[in-house]
Design an enzyme around this catalytic site. Structure first.
Site, PDB file in Angstrom:
ATOM      1  N   SER A 146      65.625  -3.853 -18.167  1.00  0.00           N
ATOM      2  CA  SER A 146      65.685  -2.997 -19.345  1.00  0.00           C
ATOM      3  C   SER A 146      64.633  -1.902 -19.267  1.00  0.00           C
ATOM      4  CB  SER A 146      65.394  -3.879 -20.574  1.00  0.00           C
ATOM      5  OG  SER A 146      65.043  -3.103 -21.694  1.00  0.00           O
ATOM      6  N   TYR A 159      59.348  -9.910 -24.443  1.00  0.00           N
ATOM      7  CA  TYR A 159      60.593  -9.388 -23.847  1.00  0.00           C
ATOM      8  C   TYR A 159      60.282  -8.363 -22.747  1.00  0.00           C
ATOM      9  CZ  TYR A 159      65.046  -6.897 -23.436  1.00  0.00           C
ATOM     10  OH  TYR A 159      66.192  -6.292 -22.950  1.00  0.00           O
TER      11      TYR A 159
END
Ligand code: NAP
Length: 269
Positions: A146, A159
């Site tokens: 990501s 994350y």
């Protein structure tokens, strides 16, 4: 069915997190290229419905393995469930954050589960399934990561850290395996229209903006498996540098944090 992709990589592929969103799009893309697929996810009805759809549309074999990738031992179980298959393509897709929140506003157990699914399990998959690929001299590994990997930022501590782990793992394995016939791709995604994304952002009431299409993401990645180490979907320079690369680390972190805060403010105004 022998196709260019089965010839290059082998007859079977696995998508970890393959029942919806980007994962199932990868599975359709692989199946349309003649690869038989193993789908891994937790919710059995969604998993079986996706498997039926792939069989009906592409005529390949599909196996389902219901597993929670955030548990210790999941990859050993997956290896056991697929021990009779030549797995030539492995896509580790599962990895989304189910809630953006300040570090201390989340349970410690939720952080630890995220780390196990996004780091421990990814590393173990690369080890267990990469070794036979290297030994055979053919295969491909895709780790879905990501833009959160580019720099730290408020509300994505765990994350973003796990996604940076995946990016560095993919790039390092690409460097080690590039002469062995095994392609490795770290696939960097921005906002993409998946059921998980909508669950999170609908719950927060966040304004979406433009979203990438999961089918486009998967097709582009499958067409560029050999163009690693890193592919940035949606970028005008997909093999180029981090978009934050020109900033100091401090400014990059502050920019990331402003982005998260702006999303939340838009949703409350
Ligand atoms: N969507 C975005 O905007 C976006 C942006 C940047 C990066 N990414 C990356 O793209 C990847 C896919 O994201 P996504 O939005 O499609 O959501 P996701 O929740 O990461 O992926 C959904 C798929 O993974 C499965 N899954 C999730 N947790 C699992 C677990 N613990 N064990 C087994 N299977 C699990 C889901 O099925 P079950 O729920 O039934 O298990 C489903 O098949 C992730 O790595 C994410 O970090 C996404």
């Amino acid at each position: 069915m022998a196709t260019a992709m089965t010839g290059t990589y082998g007859p079977w592929g696995i998508v970890a997190g393959g029942s919806d969103g980007v994962g199932v799009a990868f599975a359709h893309g692989m199946a349309s290229r003649g690869i038989n697929v193993v789908l891994v996810a937790r919710r059995v009805p969604v998993l079986e419905a996706s498997a039926d759809d792939i069989r009906a549309r592409h005529g390949v074999e599909v196996r389902t393995v219901a597993l929670d990738l955030s548990t210790q031992g999941a990859e050993a179980e997956l290896a056991h469930a697929t021990r009779d298959l030549e797995v030539g393509l492995f896509v580790y897709n599962a990895g989304g954050d189910d809630r953006g929140a300040a570090f201390l506003d989340k349970d410690l157990d939720a952080h630890l589960e995220l780390v196990q699914r996004n780091c421990g399990s990814v590393l173990e998959a690369a080890y267990r399934f990469g070794a036979p690929m290297v030994a055979r001299g053919r295969g491909a590994l895709v780790l879905v990561t990501s833009g959160a990997a580019w720099a730290g930022g408020a509300t994505h501590a765990a994350y973003g850290a796990t996604k940076a782990f995946d990016l560095i793992l993919a790039e390092s394995l690409w460097a080690e395996w590039r002469t062995s016939g095994v392609d490795v791709l770290g696939l960097v995604l921005g906002r993409t229209d998946t059921p998980s994304f909508r669950r999170v952002f609908d719950a927060e009431g966040t304004v979406y903006g433009e979203l990438a299409d999961p089918g486009d993401v998967a097709e582009e990645a499958l067409d560029h498996l050999a163009d690693g180490p890193t592919w940035i979907h949606g970028s005008t320079t997909p093999t180029g540098p981090s978009p934050l690369g020109a900033l100091s680390r401090r400014d990059a972190v502050l920019a990331m944090s402003r982005g998260a805060s702006a999303s939340r403010q838009e949703s409350t105004t």
